[in-house]
Design a protein around this motif. Structure first.
Motif, PDB file in Angstrom:
ATOM      1  N   ALA A   1      62.394  29.993 -60.870  1.00 48.97           N
ATOM      2  CA  ALA A   1      63.080  28.796 -61.354  1.00 48.97           C
ATOM      3  C   ALA A   1      62.151  27.580 -61.279  1.00 48.97           C
ATOM      4  O   ALA A   1      62.234  26.673 -62.102  1.00 48.97           O
ATOM      5  N   GLU A   2      61.254  27.601 -60.297  1.00 50.73           N
ATOM      6  CA  GLU A   2      60.357  26.458 -60.103  1.00 50.73           C
ATOM      7  C   GLU A   2      59.069  26.557 -60.906  1.00 50.73           C
ATOM      8  O   GLU A   2      58.339  25.583 -61.053  1.00 50.73           O
ATOM      9  N   LEU A   3      58.776  27.737 -61.431  1.00 47.61           N
ATOM     10  CA  LEU A   3      57.496  27.958 -62.131  1.00 47.61           C
ATOM     11  C   LEU A   3      57.515  27.284 -63.507  1.00 47.61           C
ATOM     12  O   LEU A   3      58.476  27.429 -64.257  1.00 47.61           O
ATOM     13  N   ASP A   4      56.465  26.548 -63.837  1.00 49.40           N
ATOM     14  CA  ASP A   4      56.458  25.975 -65.195  1.00 49.40           C
ATOM     15  C   ASP A   4      55.207  26.356 -65.981  1.00 49.40           C
ATOM     16  O   ASP A   4      54.930  25.810 -67.045  1.00 49.40           O
ATOM     17  N   GLY A   5      54.435  27.302 -65.477  1.00 47.83           N
ATOM     18  CA  GLY A   5      53.282  27.784 -66.231  1.00 47.83           C
ATOM     19  C   GLY A   5      52.359  28.570 -65.334  1.00 47.83           C
ATOM     20  O   GLY A   5      52.525  28.573 -64.110  1.00 47.83           O
ATOM     21  N   GLY A   6      51.389  29.281 -65.934  1.00 47.67           N
ATOM     22  CA  GLY A   6      50.387  29.994 -65.150  1.00 47.67           C
ATOM     23  C   GLY A   6      50.383  31.493 -65.399  1.00 47.67           C
ATOM     24  O   GLY A   6      51.035  31.992 -66.316  1.00 47.67           O
ATOM     25  N   ARG A   7      49.625  32.189 -64.539  1.00 51.55           N
ATOM     26  CA  ARG A   7      49.481  33.636 -64.684  1.00 51.55           C
ATOM     27  C   ARG A   7      50.495  34.357 -63.803  1.00 51.55           C
ATOM     28  O   ARG A   7      50.451  34.199 -62.580  1.00 51.55           O
ATOM     29  N   VAL A   8      51.347  35.133 -64.431  1.00 50.95           N
ATOM     30  CA  VAL A   8      52.301  35.953 -63.685  1.00 50.95           C
ATOM     31  C   VAL A   8      51.862  37.404 -63.811  1.00 50.95           C
ATOM     32  O   VAL A   8      51.703  37.916 -64.921  1.00 50.95           O
ATOM     33  N   VAL A   9      51.641  38.044 -62.656  1.00 46.82           N
ATOM     34  CA  VAL A   9      51.165  39.421 -62.642  1.00 46.82           C
ATOM     35  C   VAL A   9      52.218  40.311 -61.993  1.00 46.82           C
ATOM     36  O   VAL A   9      52.755  39.966 -60.941  1.00 46.82           O
ATOM     37  N   VAL A  10      52.542  41.414 -62.654  1.00 46.29           N
ATOM     38  CA  VAL A  10      53.461  42.401 -62.083  1.00 46.29           C
ATOM     39  C   VAL A  10      52.634  43.629 -61.732  1.00 46.29           C
ATOM     40  O   VAL A  10      51.975  44.202 -62.605  1.00 46.29           O
ATOM     41  N   ASN A  11      52.630  44.006 -60.458  1.00 49.03           N
ATOM     42  CA  ASN A  11      51.720  45.050 -59.990  1.00 49.03           C
ATOM     43  C   ASN A  11      52.438  46.159 -59.227  1.00 49.03           C
ATOM     44  O   ASN A  11      53.157  45.908 -58.272  1.00 49.03           O
ATOM     45  N   VAL A  12      52.215  47.395 -59.673  1.00 46.85           N
ATOM     46  CA  VAL A  12      52.650  48.571 -58.919  1.00 46.85           C
ATOM     47  C   VAL A  12      51.446  49.031 -58.109  1.00 46.85           C
ATOM     48  O   VAL A  12      50.407  49.365 -58.688  1.00 46.85           O
ATOM     49  N   VAL A  13      51.562  49.050 -56.778  1.00 51.41           N
ATOM     50  CA  VAL A  13      50.403  49.406 -55.949  1.00 51.41           C
ATOM     51  C   VAL A  13      50.043  50.870 -56.143  1.00 51.41           C
ATOM     52  O   VAL A  13      48.904  51.207 -56.447  1.00 51.41           O
ATOM     53  N   ASP A  14      51.010  51.761 -55.947  1.00 48.11           N
ATOM     54  CA  ASP A  14      50.759  53.181 -56.219  1.00 48.11           C
ATOM     55  C   ASP A  14      52.094  53.906 -56.312  1.00 48.11           C
ATOM     56  O   ASP A  14      53.101  53.444 -55.802  1.00 48.11           O
ATOM     57  N   MET A  15      52.077  55.060 -56.961  1.00 47.21           N
ATOM     58  CA  MET A  15      53.255  55.904 -57.035  1.00 47.21           C
ATOM     59  C   MET A  15      53.314  56.747 -55.758  1.00 47.21           C
ATOM     60  O   MET A  15      52.276  56.966 -55.153  1.00 47.21           O
ATOM     61  N   PRO A  16      54.466  57.272 -55.343  1.00 47.40           N
ATOM     62  CA  PRO A  16      55.750  57.115 -56.036  1.00 47.40           C
ATOM     63  C   PRO A  16      56.430  55.795 -55.680  1.00 47.40           C
ATOM     64  O   PRO A  16      56.248  55.270 -54.592  1.00 47.40           O
ATOM     65  N   ILE A  17      57.218  55.271 -56.627  1.00 49.35           N
ATOM     66  CA  ILE A  17      58.085  54.129 -56.341  1.00 49.35           C
ATOM     67  C   ILE A  17      59.490  54.469 -56.822  1.00 49.35           C
ATOM     68  O   ILE A  17      59.668  55.363 -57.646  1.00 49.35           O
ATOM     69  N   LYS A  18      60.453  53.735 -56.293  1.00 48.53           N
ATOM     70  CA  LYS A  18      61.818  53.893 -56.765  1.00 48.53           C
ATOM     71  C   LYS A  18      61.886  53.349 -58.187  1.00 48.53           C
ATOM     72  O   LYS A  18      61.301  52.312 -58.492  1.00 48.53           O
ATOM     73  N   CYS A  19      62.606  54.033 -59.042  1.00 49.10           N
ATOM     74  CA  CYS A  19      62.845  53.602 -60.416  1.00 49.10           C
ATOM     75  C   CYS A  19      61.554  53.139 -61.121  1.00 49.10           C
ATOM     76  O   CYS A  19      61.315  51.945 -61.281  1.00 49.10           O
ATOM     77  N   PRO A  20      60.722  54.110 -61.539  1.00 46.67           N
ATOM     78  CA  PRO A  20      59.410  53.756 -62.099  1.00 46.67           C
ATOM     79  C   PRO A  20      59.465  52.851 -63.338  1.00 46.67           C
ATOM     80  O   PRO A  20      58.455  52.256 -63.695  1.00 46.67           O
ATOM     81  N   VAL A  21      60.629  52.752 -63.997  1.00 45.30           N
ATOM     82  CA  VAL A  21      60.694  51.849 -65.159  1.00 45.30           C
ATOM     83  C   VAL A  21      61.020  50.416 -64.765  1.00 45.30           C
ATOM     84  O   VAL A  21      60.821  49.497 -65.562  1.00 45.30           O
ATOM     85  N   ALA A  22      61.503  50.183 -63.541  1.00 41.93           N
ATOM     86  CA  ALA A  22      61.960  48.836 -63.163  1.00 41.93           C
ATOM     87  C   ALA A  22      60.867  47.763 -63.308  1.00 41.93           C
ATOM     88  O   ALA A  22      61.139  46.666 -63.793  1.00 41.93           O
ATOM     89  N   PRO A  23      59.614  48.048 -62.922  1.00 40.65           N
ATOM     90  CA  PRO A  23      58.584  47.009 -63.087  1.00 40.65           C
ATOM     91  C   PRO A  23      58.345  46.635 -64.555  1.00 40.65           C
ATOM     92  O   PRO A  23      58.065  45.471 -64.864  1.00 40.65           O
ATOM     93  N   LEU A  24      58.475  47.612 -65.453  1.00 43.96           N
ATOM     94  CA  LEU A  24      58.343  47.317 -66.886  1.00 43.96           C
ATOM     95  C   LEU A  24      59.522  46.479 -67.365  1.00 43.96           C
ATOM     96  O   LEU A  24      59.370  45.528 -68.133  1.00 43.96           O
ATOM     97  N   GLU A  25      60.719  46.868 -66.897  1.00 47.67           N
ATOM     98  CA  GLU A  25      61.905  46.082 -67.255  1.00 47.67           C
ATOM     99  C   GLU A  25      61.738  44.642 -66.779  1.00 47.67           C
ATOM    100  O   GLU A  25      62.135  43.703 -67.453  1.00 47.67           O
ATOM    101  N   PHE A  26      61.141  44.501 -65.584  1.00 50.01           N
ATOM    102  CA  PHE A  26      60.920  43.153 -65.063  1.00 50.01           C
ATOM    103  C   PHE A  26      60.048  42.350 -66.030  1.00 50.01           C
ATOM    104  O   PHE A  26      60.320  41.179 -66.311  1.00 50.01           O
ATOM    105  N   CYS A  27      59.007  42.990 -66.574  1.00 46.67           N
ATOM    106  CA  CYS A  27      58.124  42.308 -67.545  1.00 46.67           C
ATOM    107  C   CYS A  27      58.914  41.875 -68.777  1.00 46.67           C
ATOM    108  O   CYS A  27      58.773  40.745 -69.263  1.00 46.67           O
ATOM    109  N   PHE A  28      59.739  42.787 -69.301  1.00 42.71           N
ATOM    110  CA  PHE A  28      60.515  42.475 -70.510  1.00 42.71           C
ATOM    111  C   PHE A  28      61.487  41.320 -70.244  1.00 42.71           C
ATOM    112  O   PHE A  28      61.637  40.416 -71.062  1.00 42.71           O
ATOM    113  N   LEU A  29      62.146  41.383 -69.085  1.00 43.08           N
ATOM    114  CA  LEU A  29      63.101  40.325 -68.757  1.00 43.08           C
ATOM    115  C   LEU A  29      62.392  38.999 -68.505  1.00 43.08           C
ATOM    116  O   LEU A  29      62.905  37.934 -68.860  1.00 43.08           O
ATOM    117  N   ALA A  30      61.198  39.064 -67.918  1.00 47.02           N
ATOM    118  CA  ALA A  30      60.435  37.833 -67.661  1.00 47.02           C
ATOM    119  C   ALA A  30      60.035  37.192 -68.986  1.00 47.02           C
ATOM    120  O   ALA A  30      60.125  35.966 -69.156  1.00 47.02           O
TER     121      ALA A  30
END
Lengths: 105, 411
Positions: B142-171
């Motif tokens: 809510a406070e961000l008004d610009g810059g580089r936003v990085v979404v990073n999966v450190v390594d598999m396995p993770i819960k719900c492997p599509v969630a980080p991609l969904e986060f990108c789409f929603l962002a």
């Protein structure tokens, strides 16, 4: 199925160079396979990882991931990347003559 | 003789297993005891929506105990360890539970401390994989008004492997909606060699990142998250700079699994037969959901579909019969793609996600964005609390993967 000749012996491999039959591998092949990956010479620490890969494969039917290697092989993840710079699990699997680690889904 | 069934964990898998077993056995036939360390059952698919203000923590957390049917014993305590030889669970409060069958359903936990710089959660480093983290990220976004936003999966396995991609789409949607998308650089950084694990879906999802101007960095094995320096550093010494990082930490099994001799593997997951859900560590130990080593996604839909097979096989085991119920690896995920749309994918151990319709030729479109799928995703929360956890079947959705509506069928 593609084949490749290592130390004068024909072995079965996948398109990306993984052995499909680990029984065709011998320790004598490792230096030549490593050289193909740009790794020479093979040090004791390389061998520690390669032997660990072989025994894990024999026991579990798949090679370990980098993270599991880091926890169990006695070599840290950082060191693994120094030994096999372009991806320890895959490169070490190719040199150790085992199929591509299944990794995680 | 009354069977003693102990279930560790009262999340998705533990709750639906307990409820289904309670229906399968009369109160004189079996005692069912469920153990968990707290009383907060999180609807985990909801975590994705919290950072964007689309849902709120209080809307996705309910009492664990209240999701359990009458006649199920609930014990709230951390678990100290399981003694496999003595068929006994030792709780942290010093009490013990003997069992005839143990079901491990304690899921996966986050282990940020295994990545340099992550355990401290610097002010510009976030995650949405916990309730508190998602709420903290909401404020930062809510406070961000610009810059580089990085979404990073450190390594598999993770819960719900599509969630980080969904986060990108929603962002992408969120920043567009706020009128600042042109001032944000969005980057998805993954250890995989493509956007997703399965080739056909990976191509579609990779194209969707591209369409939205989201940069994709692949084969990046994060060694360090440097908050002060504002960069991710990989083990092979590549760097990705950020102003705000959203990191999905490494996952492992629960700590008690590591303290229980013979129960877990190196990462604390329970070695489990992928078809029967019986553990390979001892015949009277079964496991379900994220806690297992199954080569399937760690996701609620997988856990749900496993439930049928697990309950049947527990029943067979206790009756001294062969376990013949088999799980096919069926998974089914709605992928939120932003702008009020979503995509659906449906797959199993052998069949990767392909286009078509679910569950049959007339149904929800597969591997394709649609408003109907978005509504499906929203509706699912109701099904979760009112059908899935109580152990009811969802109409038209069985535990085995349907093939009818798919454009290609398994070979």
């Amino acid at each position: 199925m593609p084949t490749k000749t290592v130390t004068g012996v024909e072995v079965d491999v996948t398109d990306d160079g993984f052995f499909t039959n680990p029984d065709q591998w011998t320790e004598a092949m490792a230096p030549e396979l490593a050289a193909d990956e740009g790794i020479e010479p093979l040090t004791d620490q390389h061998w520690q990882v390669l032997r660990f890969m072989r025994s894990e494969y024999a026991e579990k039917g798949t090679g370990p991931t980098v993270r599991v290697l880091g926890k169990t092989s006695g070599v840290t993840v950082k060191e693994l990347y120094q030994l096999f710079p372009k991806g320890p699990a895959k490169i070490a699997a190719r040199i150790a003559g085992i199929p591509k680690p299944r990794g995680c889904i | 003789m009354s069977h003693r069934i102990v279930i560790l964990g009262a999340g998705t898998g533990g709750t639906l297993t307990a409820n289904r077993l309670r229906k399968a056995y009369g109160s004189d036939e079996a005692t069912i005891t469920v153990v968990d360390q707290d009383d907060q059952h999180v609807y985990q698919p909801g975590l994705l929506f919290v950072p964007f203000g689309l849902t709120h923590p209080e809307d996705i957390v309910r009492s664990r105990q209240r999701q359990l049917h009458k006649g199920i014993d609930y014990r709230q305590s951390p678990i100290d360890h399981v003694d496999l030889e003595a068929d006994t669970v030792h709780l942290a409060d010093g009490s013990t539970l003997g069992y005839d069958v143990l079901v491990v359903a304690t899921g996966a936990t986050l282990v940020p401390e295994e990545t340099e710089g992550l355990a401290e959660w610097p002010p510009n480093v976030h995650t949405f994989y916990t309730v508190d983290g998602a709420a903290r990220l909401e404020q930062a976004l809510a406070e961000l008004d610009g810059g580089r936003v990085v979404v990073n999966v450190v390594d598999m396995p993770i819960k719900c492997p599509v969630a980080p991609l969904e986060f990108c789409f929603l962002a992408d949607w969120f920043f567009t909606d706020r009128g600042i998308r042109d001032r944000i650089q969005l980057t998805y950084v993954t250890p995989l060699d493509a956007a997703f694990t399965k080739p056909v879906a990976a191509a579609t999802l990779g194209g969707m990142l591209d369409d939205r101007g989201i940069e994709l960095v692949t084969e990046f094995n994060t060694g360090e998250v440097d908050g002060a320096g504002g960069k991710l550093v990989s083990y092979d010494e590549r760097e990705v700079p950020f102003d705000l990082a959203v990191v999905i930490p490494l996952h492992g099994g629960q700590a008690y699994v590591g303290r229980s001799e013979g129960l877990g593997d190196e990462l604390g997951f329970v070695p489990t037969d992928p078809a029967t859900l019986q553990s390979t560590v001892k015949p009277n130990v079964f496991a379900i959901g994220d806690a297992t080593t199954l080569p399937a996604s760690k996701a609620g839909s997988v856990t749900h579909f496993e439930g049928d097979v697990l309950v049947e096989n527990v029943r067979r085991f206790l009756a001294g019969q062969d376990l013949d119920a088999t799980y096919d690896g069926h998974a089914n995920c709605f992928i939120e793609t932003g702008f009020g749309k979503a995509m659906l994918i449906d797959f199993n151990y052998d069949q990767e996600p392909v286009p078509g319709h679910f569950p049959a030729a007339v149904g929800l479109p597969l591997l394709k964005e649609s408003r109907l799928n978005h509504l499906g995703k929203l509706m699912f929360q109701w099904f979760y609390w009112h059908a899935l956890l109580p152990g009811r079947d969802i109409p038209g959705v069985g535990s085995h993967m349907p093939e009818a509506g798919k454009t290609t069928t398994p070979s």
